[in-house]
Design an enzyme around this catalytic site. Sequence first.
Site, PDB file in Angstrom:
ATOM      1  N   GLU A  93      -5.297  -2.480   4.058  1.00 28.68           N
ATOM      2  CA  GLU A  93      -4.975  -3.023   5.384  1.00 28.68           C
ATOM      3  C   GLU A  93      -6.144  -3.784   6.002  1.00 28.68           C
ATOM      4  O   GLU A  93      -5.965  -4.532   6.960  1.00 28.68           O
ATOM      5  CB  GLU A  93      -4.570  -1.882   6.330  1.00 28.68           C
ATOM      6  CG  GLU A  93      -3.230  -1.239   5.992  1.00 28.68           C
ATOM      7  CD  GLU A  93      -3.350  -0.102   4.979  1.00 28.68           C
ATOM      8  OE1 GLU A  93      -4.336  -0.086   4.206  1.00 28.68           O
ATOM      9  OE2 GLU A  93      -2.458   0.753   4.964  1.00 28.68           O
ATOM     10  N   TRP A 117      -3.145   5.590  -5.868  1.00 29.04           N
ATOM     11  CA  TRP A 117      -2.595   6.644  -5.020  1.00 29.04           C
ATOM     12  C   TRP A 117      -1.477   7.446  -5.657  1.00 29.04           C
ATOM     13  O   TRP A 117      -0.660   6.919  -6.403  1.00 29.04           O
ATOM     14  CB  TRP A 117      -2.026   6.030  -3.743  1.00 29.04           C
ATOM     15  CG  TRP A 117      -3.050   5.446  -2.831  1.00 29.04           C
ATOM     16  CD1 TRP A 117      -3.219   4.120  -2.547  1.00 29.04           C
ATOM     17  CD2 TRP A 117      -4.024   6.148  -2.063  1.00 29.04           C
ATOM     18  NE1 TRP A 117      -4.236   3.970  -1.654  1.00 29.04           N
ATOM     19  CE2 TRP A 117      -4.758   5.192  -1.338  1.00 29.04           C
ATOM     20  CE3 TRP A 117      -4.338   7.498  -1.925  1.00 29.04           C
ATOM     21  CZ2 TRP A 117      -5.796   5.546  -0.481  1.00 29.04           C
ATOM     22  CZ3 TRP A 117      -5.377   7.851  -1.072  1.00 29.04           C
ATOM     23  CH2 TRP A 117      -6.099   6.871  -0.361  1.00 29.04           C
ATOM     24  N   THR A 160       0.851  -1.179   0.000  1.00 28.15           N
ATOM     25  CA  THR A 160       0.000   0.000   0.000  1.00 28.15           C
ATOM     26  C   THR A 160       0.890   1.233   0.000  1.00 28.15           C
ATOM     27  O   THR A 160       1.977   1.206   0.581  1.00 28.15           O
ATOM     28  CB  THR A 160      -0.949  -0.026   1.219  1.00 28.15           C
ATOM     29  OG1 THR A 160      -1.641   1.202   1.284  1.00 28.15           O
ATOM     30  CG2 THR A 160      -0.223  -0.255   2.519  1.00 28.15           C
ATOM     31  N   LYS A 198      -5.994  10.391  -4.370  1.00 28.30           N
ATOM     32  CA  LYS A 198      -6.459   9.141  -4.981  1.00 28.30           C
ATOM     33  C   LYS A 198      -7.096   9.440  -6.331  1.00 28.30           C
ATOM     34  O   LYS A 198      -8.177  10.009  -6.398  1.00 28.30           O
ATOM     35  CB  LYS A 198      -7.441   8.443  -4.062  1.00 28.30           C
ATOM     36  CG  LYS A 198      -7.509   6.968  -4.383  1.00 28.30           C
ATOM     37  CD  LYS A 198      -8.114   6.204  -3.251  1.00 28.30           C
ATOM     38  CE  LYS A 198      -7.857   4.729  -3.393  1.00 28.30           C
ATOM     39  NZ  LYS A 198      -8.713   3.946  -2.545  1.00 28.30           N
TER      40      LYS A 198
HETATM   41  P1  ADP Z   1      -9.203   0.482  -1.686  1.00 28.44           P
HETATM   42  O1  ADP Z   1      -8.879   1.334  -2.886  1.00 28.44           O
HETATM   43  O2  ADP Z   1      -9.377  -0.924  -2.029  1.00 28.44           O
HETATM   44  O3  ADP Z   1     -10.302   1.077  -0.878  1.00 28.44           O
HETATM   45  P2  ADP Z   1      -6.731   1.480  -0.544  1.00 28.44           P
HETATM   46  O4  ADP Z   1      -5.936   0.963   0.596  1.00 28.44           O
HETATM   47  O5  ADP Z   1      -6.015   1.744  -1.821  1.00 28.44           O
HETATM   48  O6  ADP Z   1      -7.906   0.454  -0.735  1.00 28.44           O
HETATM   49  O7  ADP Z   1      -7.454   2.835  -0.143  1.00 28.44           O
HETATM   50  C1  ADP Z   1      -8.151   2.976   1.052  1.00 28.44           C
HETATM   51  C2  ADP Z   1      -8.533   4.421   1.251  1.00 28.44           C
HETATM   52  O8  ADP Z   1      -9.377   4.845   0.171  1.00 28.44           O
HETATM   53  C3  ADP Z   1      -9.342   4.694   2.487  1.00 28.44           C
HETATM   54  O9  ADP Z   1      -8.541   4.812   3.647  1.00 28.44           O
HETATM   55  C4  ADP Z   1     -10.004   6.016   2.109  1.00 28.44           C
HETATM   56  O10 ADP Z   1      -9.128   7.115   2.251  1.00 28.44           O
HETATM   57  C5  ADP Z   1     -10.310   5.812   0.638  1.00 28.44           C
HETATM   58  N1  ADP Z   1     -11.666   5.266   0.491  1.00 28.44           N
HETATM   59  C6  ADP Z   1     -12.040   3.984   0.281  1.00 28.44           C
HETATM   60  N2  ADP Z   1     -13.382   3.876   0.212  1.00 28.44           N
HETATM   61  C7  ADP Z   1     -13.896   5.116   0.400  1.00 28.44           C
HETATM   62  C8  ADP Z   1     -15.211   5.662   0.476  1.00 28.44           C
HETATM   63  N3  ADP Z   1     -16.296   4.926   0.311  1.00 28.44           N
HETATM   64  N4  ADP Z   1     -15.325   6.997   0.723  1.00 28.44           N
HETATM   65  C9  ADP Z   1     -14.243   7.781   0.883  1.00 28.44           C
HETATM   66  N5  ADP Z   1     -12.962   7.326   0.823  1.00 28.44           N
HETATM   67  C10 ADP Z   1     -12.786   6.015   0.586  1.00 28.44           C
END
Ligand code: ADP
Length: 539
Positions: free
Chosen positions: A332, A447, A187, A442
């Site tokens: 995570e 990221w 990550t 994002k």
């Molecule tokens: P994924 O992309 O599978 O959710 P990542 O570890 O790349 O996993 O990203 C996680 C992060 O993405 C979260 O901590 C948050 O900042 C953002 N995120 C994920 N889902 C949401 C959501 N529904 N609303 C806002 N932010 C989100």
Amino acid sequence: MNTPVPMMEIELNAWLLYSHLRTVFADTEVVSQGIDGTRHWTTYGEVDRRAHQLMHALDSLGLDRGVPVATLAWNGYRHLEAYIGIPCSERIMHTLNVRLSPEDLAFIIGHARDRAILFETDLLPVLEQVHALGGLVGVEHLVVLDATVPDTTLPGVVAYEDLIHDEPTTYPSRAIDELTPMGMCYTSGTTGRPKGAVYTHRSTYLHASAVASPAAMNIGPTDTIFPVVPMFHASAWGMVHAGAASGAKQVFLAGSATPAALASLLHDERVTVTAGVPTVWHGLADELASLGGRPPDLRAIICGGAQPPRVLIERYHRDFDIPVVQAWGMTESSPLASIAWPKAAYRDWDEGHLVDQVRTRAGLPLPGMNMRIQDDEGADVPWDGVSMGNLLIRGPWVINSYLYGEGADSFTEDGWFRTGDVAIGFPDGYFTIADRTKDLIKSGGEWISSVDMEAAIMSMPGVIEAAVIAIPDPRWDERPLACVVPASDFVISIEVVRDHLLANGFSKWQLPDRLELIDEVPRTSVGKYDKKVLRARFV
Ligand code: ADP
């Protein structure tokens, strides 16, 4: 005779997860559309036999048990075989993110100590660049997921089909300890290098069970699922594991998800549940409108990774009668931790009310997942729909630690994980993500580290200071905006900044589209960059 394991102590491992593929669900279809647009049909029975051949092949290569074996691959049936074969032969399935720069990949491969890499033919140029950077030093085996080996500067590449062809189709099952590592995914770090999240057999099994349940994605043998979310990004949100365990037909699409490819797969394969980041669904809506209809069987779009905009949710409801169901999670947390289904008591609510109170929220915690929201001093804030605080989570599929114990400050002493998200809880148990304390952007589900980008821009001649902020974008959710303080007599243009970043390991999709020249970077009382002020000025 061996004493049997007491039933309730049967290990929750990859063998148990995949135990129905060759028997109960042997005829269930797996459809993969390749990078060249051709479709390939197979079944779980065949995938399972080939996964067993892969297990023998990994033994023949002399790979020890417990070592990481990486994939650099799109969604597809061969990647599914690796999902099964690598962990069932007691090696660690390490998915590499194909969107990372060769520099980051080189770091991750070395850091994880990957011993073999299974890669897709069209990703060969990326791997060649990793090799040129010295990033494949500890890697003993390179396997191209194809029938033939392409021309390459990489040494010793073998073709997957040749590798598995003569191996037996049955591998003796192994009693794998459920607490040993099954998978791994890196990550992005806010600063510095990516960190490894390690999943155990048990955590993967429990996560898959939760994902398949009606409390989450509600998938089973009557479904056709289409994980648009990549298998290289947090295990496609657990959907591939859940589908294989519960016997859902699966549909895979390699490469970038174009609206035309999405629409035709959703229609032709009669998909019932699909999942991906908001960016994907924006483009699809126009395509569906021009085709004049909704995919006939689609009953839910699971949308996470970023907050789906209200207009997107409303459009899918109005034009296609498809709920966009928001989910929240992190690499995570395997990643699925919450999802926004309306409660039974809300059955008679009109859609406007549901959008306000449910669909624009990150959801309800999944069974087994606990959440709390705290202020900066560590005191719990009330779930009153107003108070905001740091979101902490705890549950059997949240990682214990990062690989090699890095990032220890993300874990509290009493066993909670600090998500870096700022949340507001509501009295009825839903919560919403209001902000992020981690300094990351994002874009399209992937990221960009603002801190790394700032450091790179500040290494340019004529730049005194730089701050990079996320600005909302209708297509990519967020895009980076570079705010630069130039030295007098220097002209800094967006083109020069982009060229400099490209030469310094950033990928093209990560480059800022906009530059603002400023006199100074605003600071907080403790001297940190105050990005709120910049956001207020430029967004
Ligand atoms: P994924 O992309 O599978 O959710 P990542 O570890 O790349 O996993 O990203 C996680 C992060 O993405 C979260 O901590 C948050 O900042 C953002 N995120 C994920 N889902 C949401 C959501 N529904 N609303 C806002 N932010 C989100």
